[in-house]
Scaffold this motif. Structure first.
Motif, mmCIF file in Angstrom:
data_model
loop_
_atom_site.group_PDB
_atom_site.id
_atom_site.type_symbol
_atom_site.label_atom_id
_atom_site.label_comp_id
_atom_site.label_asym_id
_atom_site.label_seq_id
_atom_site.Cartn_x
_atom_site.Cartn_y
_atom_site.Cartn_z
ATOM 1 N N LEU A 166 0.832 -1.194 0.000
ATOM 2 C CA LEU A 166 0.000 0.000 0.000
ATOM 3 C C LEU A 166 0.870 1.249 0.000
ATOM 4 C CD1 LEU A 166 -2.806 1.208 0.105
ATOM 5 C CD2 LEU A 166 -2.722 1.101 2.582
ATOM 6 N N ALA A 167 1.953 1.210 0.797
ATOM 7 C CA ALA A 167 2.815 2.381 0.904
ATOM 8 C C ALA A 167 3.424 2.755 -0.440
ATOM 9 C CB ALA A 167 3.924 2.121 1.921
ATOM 10 N N VAL A 168 3.950 1.790 -1.156
ATOM 11 C CA VAL A 168 4.572 2.092 -2.445
ATOM 12 C C VAL A 168 3.536 2.632 -3.421
ATOM 13 C CG1 VAL A 168 5.729 1.096 -4.441
ATOM 14 C CG2 VAL A 168 6.445 0.460 -2.164
ATOM 15 N N ALA A 169 2.341 2.039 -3.411
ATOM 16 C CA ALA A 169 1.279 2.527 -4.302
ATOM 17 C C ALA A 169 0.984 3.994 -4.019
ATOM 18 C CB ALA A 169 0.023 1.683 -4.128
ATOM 19 N N ILE A 170 0.865 4.330 -2.732
ATOM 20 C CA ILE A 170 0.568 5.712 -2.367
ATOM 21 C C ILE A 170 1.747 6.635 -2.658
ATOM 22 C CG2 ILE A 170 -0.023 7.271 -0.479
ATOM 23 C CD1 ILE A 170 -1.569 5.108 0.822
ATOM 24 N N LEU A 171 2.964 6.179 -2.332
ATOM 25 C CA LEU A 171 4.145 7.012 -2.551
ATOM 26 C C LEU A 171 4.314 7.393 -4.016
ATOM 27 C CD1 LEU A 171 6.902 5.530 -0.234
ATOM 28 C CD2 LEU A 171 5.936 7.813 -0.159
ATOM 29 N N ASN A 172 4.043 6.437 -4.904
ATOM 30 C CA ASN A 172 4.180 6.739 -6.336
ATOM 31 C C ASN A 172 3.297 7.908 -6.738
ATOM 32 O OD1 ASN A 172 6.135 4.975 -7.541
ATOM 33 N ND2 ASN A 172 4.750 3.287 -7.174
#
Lengths: 196, 191, 175
Positions: free
Chosen positions: B117-123
């Motif tokens: 989830l974090a990587v999806a949001i960070l992108n």
């Protein structure tokens, strides 16, 4: 309802089944947010908010949820309350919201909340689910604040932003990632010792 | 080309997702006892990461933004991730039962792995275009796998050494992580 | 088949309720969130260009705001720029007056080494920029007027260079 039982349900989240040090859940946020006590308090509040309301809703629905879709239902419920707390914090406490950053939406994957929905809320009354949530939430918040206090005091010489000592050479490593890992490792070890 | 290398170096070493950003810590502690398990988990996570990041990127820019429902990001992303994990599980079951069994219970656990989830949001937050999204995500997954493999290699050795009872298993895992994190701090001068 | 329909129905209802409650919450919080962002931005810009009371996005340059005083005269420009620091990107907001002299520098965000590079956000370092022209905005070691933060040369240099080169580019463009 005997009050001893209620007390037990509440207290277990603090020591014997402490979600962070005992059950090893919700670690990501604890490590990341524990650099300042103020942020830790905000995070603890946000997480407890989501936990309590999720438990309430899951418990309310417990007799209607078809077992096959219970995980998606939990996720939708938890995600809804996470978004609500995200929006509310952005609107009313923008500074803390900014400091917590990506970890507010990450509450939805905080294993503690899903674990409590699955292990408790779906099998218990609304009242007991609230007690469980409060106990777990408090257990989480307390650990978070202890670690944050240790890190902020030794690594920055402040507490809640207030300077404590005059001329103080902070132990920088405490404010950096390794400090978080080491502190939590030591605390877990101490907790194990205490439980014996 | 240079930019690609920089992003990869950055996400694998300088800002390693486990040792610097604390993402993906939960499964990390549970899984990193055996090196072979860690490698499998790492690859599974990498796979889901790429699928999830790309899918959510498109959904954000082609659905959420035009409809002005960005506030639904958290809930939409996590549902996408949960569905993807389900799909991957079903796909593996049909095509490669051996791999499915090897990954065992780790697969469903990937859904709650904060790193996805974090990587999806960070992108989205860092305004990456789709190419950078792919590279950033690749680096994140590789860094996570690296962290997992490093940890399990050390833990396997630790199993055989003399450690005080209360520090056994998880506490020592964290202390070890702390030491590795210190080592990784050394990377932060690279720019 | 009926089973799946029931499951799907249930999920649909749950998702709809969720969607509605989120839309409602968003409706009530969105205005507050938007105005807070606006306020913070204006506050930051006023900090670096105190003479201005109104800020307007430049139509000719990206990431530049023009500052106007009460009388409507332009008193300077505000820039948003990014510096590559030691361990993070440093978000900088700074302003110059009409003579390209710096009126203020502010660091909006950074993740430099706490206690060392992080001090570039501090007043002690940033106040040095006020009143200086582009030529003086260099580290003392390089012949300029800016004292680097002790043991944080890289972070200090990053900020200094970012400000200087931005002014240089802008000056080139508008002369």
């Amino acid at each position: 309802m005997n009050s001893k039982k209620i007390q037990n349900e509440f207290v277990k989240g603090l020591i014997s089944e402490n979600p962070v040090l005992g059950l090893m859940l919700g670690l990501c946020s604890v490590l990341a947010v524990s650099t300042e006590v103020k942020n830790a308090a905000g995070m603890g509040f946000a997480m407890t908010f989501v936990l309590v309301f999720s438990n309430i809703l899951v418990s309310l629905l417990r007799n209607t949820i078809p077992p096959k879709v219970r995980l998606p239902v939990f996720i939708v419920v938890i995600a809804t309350f996470t978004t609500i707390v995200d929006l509310l914090m952005n609107a009313y406490v923008p500074e803390i919201h900014k400091n917590l950053g990506i970890f507010i939406p990450l509450i939805v994957v905080n294993c503690i909340i899903i674990a409590r929905a699955e292990a408790f809320a779906v099998k218990n009354t609304v009242f007991m689910s609230v007690i469980d949530a409060l106990g777990m939430g408090l257990g989480y918040t307390i650990v978070l604040m202890i670690i944050a206090s240790l890190r902020e005091i030794t690594g920055n010489g402040t507490f809640w932003g207030i300077k404590l000592f005059g001329d103080f050479s902070p132990i920088l490593i405490m404010m950096l990632p390794p400090g978080a890992f080491i502190t939590i490792g030591l605390l877990m070890g101490i907790m194990r010792r205490v439980k014996k | 080309m240079k930019e690609i290398l920089l992003i990869l170096l950055g996400t694998i070493f300088v800002n390693n997702f486990v040792f610097a950003r604390f993402l993906g810590t939960c499964p990390y502690i549970g899984v990193s006892k055996k090196t072979s398990d860690s490698l499998s988990m790492g690859i599974a996570v990498l796979f889901v990461l790429i699928l999830a990041s790309v899918t959510s990127w498109y959904i954000h820019y082609f659905l959420l933004v035009p409809l002005k429902i960005e506030y639904l990001q958290t809930i939409v992303f996590i549902l996408v991730i949960a569905s993807l994990v389900q799909l991957v599980e079903m796909f593996l079951l049909k095509t490669s039962p051996g791999l499915y069994n090897a990954l065992g219970i780790y697969l469903p656990l990937i859904t709650t792995n904060c790193i996805i989830l974090a990587v999806a949001i960070l992108n989205i937050r860092q305004e990456h275009n789709i190419i950078i999204t792919l590279i950033f995500t690749l680096g994140a997954g590789l860094g996570f796998t690296l962290a997992l493999v490093l940890m399990s290699a050390i833990r396997e050795r630790l199993e055989l050494s003399d450690i005080p009872e209360s520090l056994k298993s998880e506490p020592i895992a964290f202390l070890t992580a702390g030491l590795i994190a210190i080592a990784f701090l050394g990377f932060s001068g690279i720019n | 088949m009926k089973d799946i329909a029931k499951l799907g129905m249930y999920l649909l209802i749950v998702c709809s309720v969720s969607g509605i409650s989120l839309a409602v919450t968003n409706h009530f919080t969105a205005p507050r969130i938007a105005s807070e962002m606006e306020r913070r931005k204006n506050e930051a810009m006023s900090d670096v260009l105190p003479a201005a009371s109104k800020f307007v996005k430049s139509k000719t340059h990206e990431k530049v705001f023009e500052g106007f005083n009460y009388a409507g005269a332009r008193v300077g420009y505000v820039f948003e720029t990014l510096a590559s620091g030691y361990s993070s990107d440093i978000e900088i907001l700074f302003a110059i007056d009409n003579e390209y002299i710096v009126t203020g520098v502010k660091v909006l965000s950074q993740s430099e080494t706490p206690g060392l590079g992080s001090k570039v956000s501090g007043d002690e370092f940033l106040k040095q920029f006020k009143g200086k022209s582009r030529e003086k905005i260099m580290l003392k070691k390089a012949g300029g007027d800016i004292d680097a933060v002790t043991s944080a040369t890289i972070s200090s240099k990053a900020v200094t260079e970012a400000v200087r080169s931005r002014i240089y580019e802008f000056q080139k463009d508008t002369k």
